[in-house]
Design an enzyme around this catalytic site. Structure first.
Site, mmCIF file in Angstrom:
data_model
loop_
_atom_site.group_PDB
_atom_site.id
_atom_site.type_symbol
_atom_site.label_atom_id
_atom_site.label_comp_id
_atom_site.label_asym_id
_atom_site.label_seq_id
_atom_site.Cartn_x
_atom_site.Cartn_y
_atom_site.Cartn_z
ATOM 1 N N ASP A 39 34.310 55.440 23.697
ATOM 2 C CA ASP A 39 33.939 54.593 23.121
ATOM 3 C C ASP A 39 32.056 53.699 24.609
ATOM 4 O OD1 ASP A 39 35.265 53.723 21.032
ATOM 5 O OD2 ASP A 39 37.204 52.233 22.560
ATOM 6 N N ARG A 173 42.939 51.396 21.182
ATOM 7 C CA ARG A 173 42.604 50.099 20.507
ATOM 8 C C ARG A 173 43.931 49.631 20.104
ATOM 9 N NH1 ARG A 173 36.778 50.246 18.509
ATOM 10 N NH2 ARG A 173 37.269 52.628 18.947
#
Length: 298
Positions: A39, A173
């Site tokens: 990310d 996540r």
């Protein structure tokens, strides 16, 4: 120029694609790819594949990953990390024993729904692009393996540190989100750092400022358990120019060197030169066939 891999310690606030583009410019390489997206806000190990090494991307994705960072309870966001839009908050934070039980529930073999801003494709489109465009879609739960999940409390009751070792395709996540869902208070990721991937550790990586051809490693390090075979110049040339003849001659060299394996892979290189040139597969009762052919660059 040559074919190889480069271990980068990716900085925060930079996409994996941006790292690839920058390294390609810095090296003047023909092609650069990466093995496993990080990310933009995540840091840590990013394995780059340089020139012909992009053909071994599937091998680079193998092996477990290790991540560290912090998770926060009492917050639910649109992206399952702290950079997303806050959808819900709660000050009802369970005690630490309940948190540990929720962590245990996200360990071992589990089914996991990727974040809506992941790179998973839905009908040929990346999920994160559909999310940004406000499109409705549903991601299917996938089987993943969380081999190790260590949680460490902090002075802030809502925040805890983590170290996770997991199979490829596992989303940190999603772990934070699902822990928060189990506890009924919501959860999100504050930070993610990839510490290791397969055989490689971030401690062996270089920063973007340190990128040079001297830092490029042989791509066969991706598969160190695969045996290597040194071939004379004439055999290498026959592999390139007359594949079937070359395969027979390579097999003769392998047999003469005492190589034994009923099936499997063999990395070959030119005698006296360490750079790996390709991968041969041993076929039972047939000898060598080509798995991957990576010619050296001029």
């Amino acid at each position: 120029m040559r074919n190889g891999i480069l271990l980068i310690d990716k900085p925060a606030r930079m996409s994996s694609a941006a790292v690839v583009a920058r390294v390609k410019r810095m090296l003047g390489a023909q092609r650069v790819g990466h093995a496993g997206t990080l990310d933009p806000d995540a840091t840590g190990l990013l394995i780059l594949l340089i020139n012909g090494a992009t053909r071994v991307a599937s091998y680079a994705a193998d092996g477990s990953k290790v991540y560290s960072g912090e998770m926060r309870l009492g917050v639910r966001t649109s992206t399952d990390d702290i950079s997303g839009v806050v959808l819900e908050t709660s000050d009802q934070i369970p005690d630490w024993s309940a948190v540990l039980e929720a962590v245990k529930g996200q360990s071992g073999s589990i089914k996991q729904v990727p974040p809506s801003v992941s790179a998973i494709k839905v009908d040929g489109k990346r999920a994160y692009r559909m999310h940004r465009q406000g499109q409705e879609f549903e991601l299917v739960a996938r089987d993943v393996e969380v081999l190790r999940f260590e949680a460490t409390p902090s002075s802030d009751r809502a925040t805890f540190g983590y170290v996770v070792e997991c199979s490829p395709g596992t989303y940190i996540r999603s772990l934070a989100r699902d822990i928060g869902t189990t506890l009924g208070c919501g959860g999100t990721v504050l930070s993610i750092r990839r510490e290791a991937s397969g055989y490689f550790d971030v401690r062996d990586a270089v920063t973007l400022e340190q990128v040079s051809w001297e830092q490029v490693r042989d791509w066969s390090e991706l598969i160190p358990s695969v045996p290597r075979l040194a071939l004379p110049d004439s055999v290498v040339e026959s592999l390139y120019n007359g594949m079937n003849v070359g395969l027979h001659r390579a097999w003769d060299v392998w047999s003469a060197s005492g190589g034994q394996s009923p099936s499997g892979l063999v990395v070959f290189h030119r005698h006296g030169a360490p750079a790996s040139l390709g991968i041969l597969r041993i076929e039972p009762d047939r000898g060598f066939t080509f798995e991957i052919n990576i010619k050296p660059l001029s």
